[in-house]
Every structure is written in structure tokens, then in C-alpha cells.
Scaffold this active site. Structure first.
Site, short mmCIF file in Angstrom:
data_model
loop_
_atom_site.label_atom_id
_atom_site.label_comp_id
_atom_site.label_asym_id
_atom_site.label_seq_id
_atom_site.Cartn_x
_atom_site.Cartn_y
_atom_site.Cartn_z
NE ARG A 18 -2.85 0.35 3.36
CZ ARG A 18 -2.12 0.64 4.44
NH1 ARG A 18 -1.50 1.80 4.52
NH2 ARG A 18 -2.02 -0.22 5.44
CE1 TYR A 44 -17.86 10.67 -15.27
CE2 TYR A 44 -17.16 10.94 -13.01
CZ TYR A 44 -17.61 10.14 -14.03
OH TYR A 44 -17.80 8.81 -13.81
CE LYS A 101 -13.84 7.08 -17.84
NZ LYS A 101 -14.18 8.35 -17.21
C1 LIG Z 1 -14.66 8.85 -15.94
C2 LIG Z 1 -14.31 10.23 -15.51
C3 LIG Z 1 -14.00 10.51 -14.18
C4 LIG Z 1 -14.07 9.46 -13.07
O1 LIG Z 1 -13.13 8.46 -13.25
P1 LIG Z 1 -13.35 6.92 -12.78
O2 LIG Z 1 -12.11 6.26 -13.26
O3 LIG Z 1 -14.60 6.43 -13.43
O4 LIG Z 1 -13.48 6.96 -11.30
C5 LIG Z 1 -13.63 11.81 -13.87
N1 LIG Z 1 -13.59 12.78 -14.80
C6 LIG Z 1 -13.91 12.54 -16.08
C7 LIG Z 1 -13.86 13.65 -17.07
C8 LIG Z 1 -14.28 11.26 -16.49
O5 LIG Z 1 -14.63 11.03 -17.75
#
Ligand SMILES: *Cc1c(COP(=O)(O)O)cnc(C)c1O
Length: 388
Positions: A49, A102, A200
């Protein structure tokens, strides 16, 4: 001389294994590290961790890509945001958030941190006077910017907003998930911190959830405080997740170029067509943020949204009629996705100022053959019109 972006993406934090010469550093699937006598740590590693070499490799790579002094990686984008908020804020502090952010970021600040006395104002980041006004609220600590925004692709001026935040004694945070560091460098534009959902474009292959905070120059202390949150709260990225993200990042630059070219073609195929009310893509000259995006970004990215003339029913039909674009939440993978934000990604902000119009669909344009993508949205539009 600093290495170019793609060179950093491939080599930063990725030195070959000194024991075997393996060009790819091993994935350290281990929870703990044997000590040479009490406190005799090898390379500073003690427990998974607090630190793991595979996670460190990803963090070095992320810091190099964004030009930060350090990066911390987490189990999700929201875990990264949460660590940043916990480190930067105390009860009574105030955050200014773009009104097109978001939905999960809004929910986290409003409903989780709100319970601990953090106050939130949402504002149109294009309205400079409104931003100044919101920043005048006492104890404002953060201005949170997302550009391009989700899902309406609003472009915000990072350099200007960072200046306004600094004048007010606040820090500028940029969620750089949509552009990725291949297309936009918020720290160089004056931001103090960058956050990512590495789920992403950075991961890029829809096979891992993760997040990161990248800390800009001059914020060593805050960087330490975020690292403490990572250790003390424990929402760390697991070794295999860190490895998958690192592997994805190596092709980020070529992927982003292809995502951008494909999205441009899809946007141009949809604009002005019967049944299409509006296409939201910063690469279109008529997009209100086009010139700013051309200045601030080195490509317009792979995300676009479409408002259908036939309202909610048409948007739902369109989202259910594509074949190559698969109906799913998320974005940024090599495969094309389509979503209906008001019921899917943005369901949590329904009825708030961040609600998304019900005739809007969002496309994450992948890197498949462009002709197949254009043909797919064209047939979906035909199906939508036929069903009207
Ligand atoms: C998906 C997303 C998040 C959150 O991320 P997670 O990996 O789903 O927790 C935050 N900001 C944007 C712009 C996103 O597209």
C-alpha cells in the site's frame, strides 16, 4: 534538452530490469517486501500500500507526460479526486466547479465532501465575471476546470482561469481526462494540479479502472499531503492495473491522433444532416470554443456529442441503432462507444444545474476504420428518421 512527448511516454519510469535485461520491467505482484534486518529496506519498499515498483513506474511516466513534479496513481479517477480534495481542503472551505463537469465529480464534492462542511458553487466557466464572483466567496481553495467538458464539449481557457484562481488565492485544478496530455498540457498553461481518470484515454483499451493526480511545480507540500492520503486511505492502483495503464500510455500519442481524425470525420458527416439539430465537436469551425481549442490543444480529441432534432425519442433511437458504436458508459478506448448521458453517465445530475439535455447522445470515437464509423452513424441516423 527534454525528450519529446512520445519518447517520454515510452521510456519515462520504464528502465529495463537490471537483473535479467528484460526490456519490460517486471510486474511486482507482491503485497510485502523482505527486509535485510529490521528496517533494512531494498529500494525503500516495505509494504504494497505504501509503495510498489510497478506503481512507481506508472507514476514516473504520468509525471513526465504532464510536466509535473510528481504523480500519484489510484484505484479510480474518483479515488484520485477524493485524495486531492482531502489533502487540499478543510471543513468550511469552498470549491468552484464548472457547471458542465463530470457528474461524479459534482456528486463527490457535493454529497461526500459536503457532509464534512465543504461548500460548492457551480459556475459557467466561460462567464469570467461569474467565475470572479464565485471565487470571491471566503475560503475558496480550488477552482475545478474540465476542458473539453463532458458531454457538451465546452472549451475553457485554462491560462485565464488559472490566473483568476491565483488572484483569488485559490489553486486551479484541471481534469485532463478528455484531452489527455498528448493534446493538452494544463500545468504548462498555468494550472497547479491535473487529475485523470486513467480508465479513459491513458489506459486506452477499456480493460482497467484507474486515476491519477499530477502535481505542478512549487506544490511539493501539497504533493506530500496527497501522497499521505494515498498511503493512509489506501485507494492505490493495484500492480496489474498500473502495468496495464503504463502499457496503454506508450501508444497514447498515435492513438490520440487517430481518435481526433476519426472524430473529425464523424462530426463532419453528421453536421447539417436532416434529423441533426447540433453537433458538439471543438474541431468544427462553428463550435464556439474552436479557436480557443486550436490555441490550447494540439488536436481536438475523440469525443463529440450530437443533439437530435427529434428530441428524447430520437436520441434514444439513435443510441440504440448504431452497430460499430456499442452502447456503453465510459470512453477513451480503442473501440467506439455511444451513450445516452441523461440516463447513463449523467444520471446523478438529473434535475441539477449540470443536467444534460434529453436529446443529446455522446460518442467516444474509437480508432477503427473511419469509413465504417461514418457509415455506422449514417445508417443510425436513417434508422432514427425512419422510426420517427
Ligand atoms: C470517468 C471520468 C472521471 C471518473 O473516473 P473513474 O475512473 O470512473 O473513477 C472523472 N472525470 C472525467 C472527465 C471522467 O470522464
Amino acid at each position: 534538452m527534454t525528450d519529446g512527448f512520445a519518447t517520454r511516454a515510452i521510456h519515462a519510469g520504464q528502465a529495463f530490469d537490471p537483473t535479467t535485461g528484460a526490456i519490460i520491467p517486471p510486474v511486482y505482484l507482491t503485497s510485502t517486501f523482505v527486509q535485510d534486518g529490521i528496517g533494512g529496506l531494498r529500494g525503500g519498499y516495505e509494504y504494497g500500500r505504501s509503495g510498489n515498483p510497478t506503481r512507481d513506474a506508472l507514476q514516473a511516466q504520468l509525471a513526465a507526460l504532464e510536466g509535473g513534479i510528481r504523480a500519484l496513481s489510484f484505484a479510480s479517477g474518483l479515488a484520485a479526486e477524493d485524495a486531492l480534495l482531502r489533502a487540499a481542503l478543510a471543513p468550511g472551505d469552498h470549491v468552484v466547479l464548472g457547471n458542465d463537469a463530470y457528474g461524479g465529480t459534482h456528486r463527490l464534492i457535493d454529497r461526500v465532501h459536503g457532509k464534512w462542511g465543504v461548500r460548492l458553487t457551480t459556475v459557467d466557466l466561460a462567464d469570467t465575471d461569474a467565475v470572479r464572483e464565485a471565487l470571491r466567496t471566503p475560503s475558496t481553495r480550488l477552482l475545478w476546470v474540465e476542458t473539453p467538458s463532458n458531454p457538451l464539449m465546452k472549451i475553457s481557457d485554462v491560462a485565464l482561469l488559472a490566473e483568476l484562481a491565483h488572484e483569488a488565492g485559490a489553486l486551479a485544478v484541471v481534469d485532463n481526462t478528455f484531452a489527455s496530455p498528448a493534446l493538452q498540457q494544463p500545468l504548462a498553461l498555468g494550472a497547479d494540479l491535473v487529475v485523470h481518470s486513467t480508465t479513459k484515454y491513458l489506459g486506452g483499451h477499456s480493460d482497467v479502472i484507474g486515476g491519477a493526480v499530477v502535481v505542478g511545480a512549487g506544490h511539493e507540500e501539497l504533493g506530500e499531503a496527497i501522497a499521505f492520503q494515498q498511503f493512509a486511505v489506501g485507494a492505490v492502483s493495484a500492480p496489474l492495473d498500473a502495468f496495464l495503464t503504463t502499457r496503454g500510455i506508450k501508444t497514447l500519442e498515435v492513438r490520440m491522433r487517430r481518435h481526433s481524425a476519426n472524430a473529425q470525420a464523424v462530426a463532419e458527416a453528421l453536421v447539417g444532416r436532416p434529423g441533426v439539430e447540433r453537433v458538439y465537436y471543438p474541431g468544427l469551425p462553428e463550435h464556439p470554443g474552436h479557436e480557443l481549442a486550436a490555441r490550447q490543444m494540439s488536436g481536438f480529441g475523440g469525443m463529440l456529442s450530437v443533439a437530435l432534432a427529434g428530441g428524447e425519442a430520437a436520441a434514444r433511437r439513435f443510441a440504440e441503432s448504431t452497430r460499430v458504436f456499442q452502447l456503453a458508459e465510459s470512453l477513451g478506448g480503442v473501440e467506439s462507444l455511444i451513450g445516452y448521458p441523461s440516463e447513463m453517465t449523467h444520471a446523478s445530475v438529473k434535475g441539477t444545474p449540470l443536467a444534460v439535455p434529453e436529446n443529446v447522445v455522446r460518442l467516444s470515437v474509437g480508432i477503427e476504420s473511419v469509413d465504417d464509423l461514418v457509415a455506422d452513424v449514417e445508417q443510425a441516423l436513417q434508422a432514427t428518421l425512419a422510426g420517427a
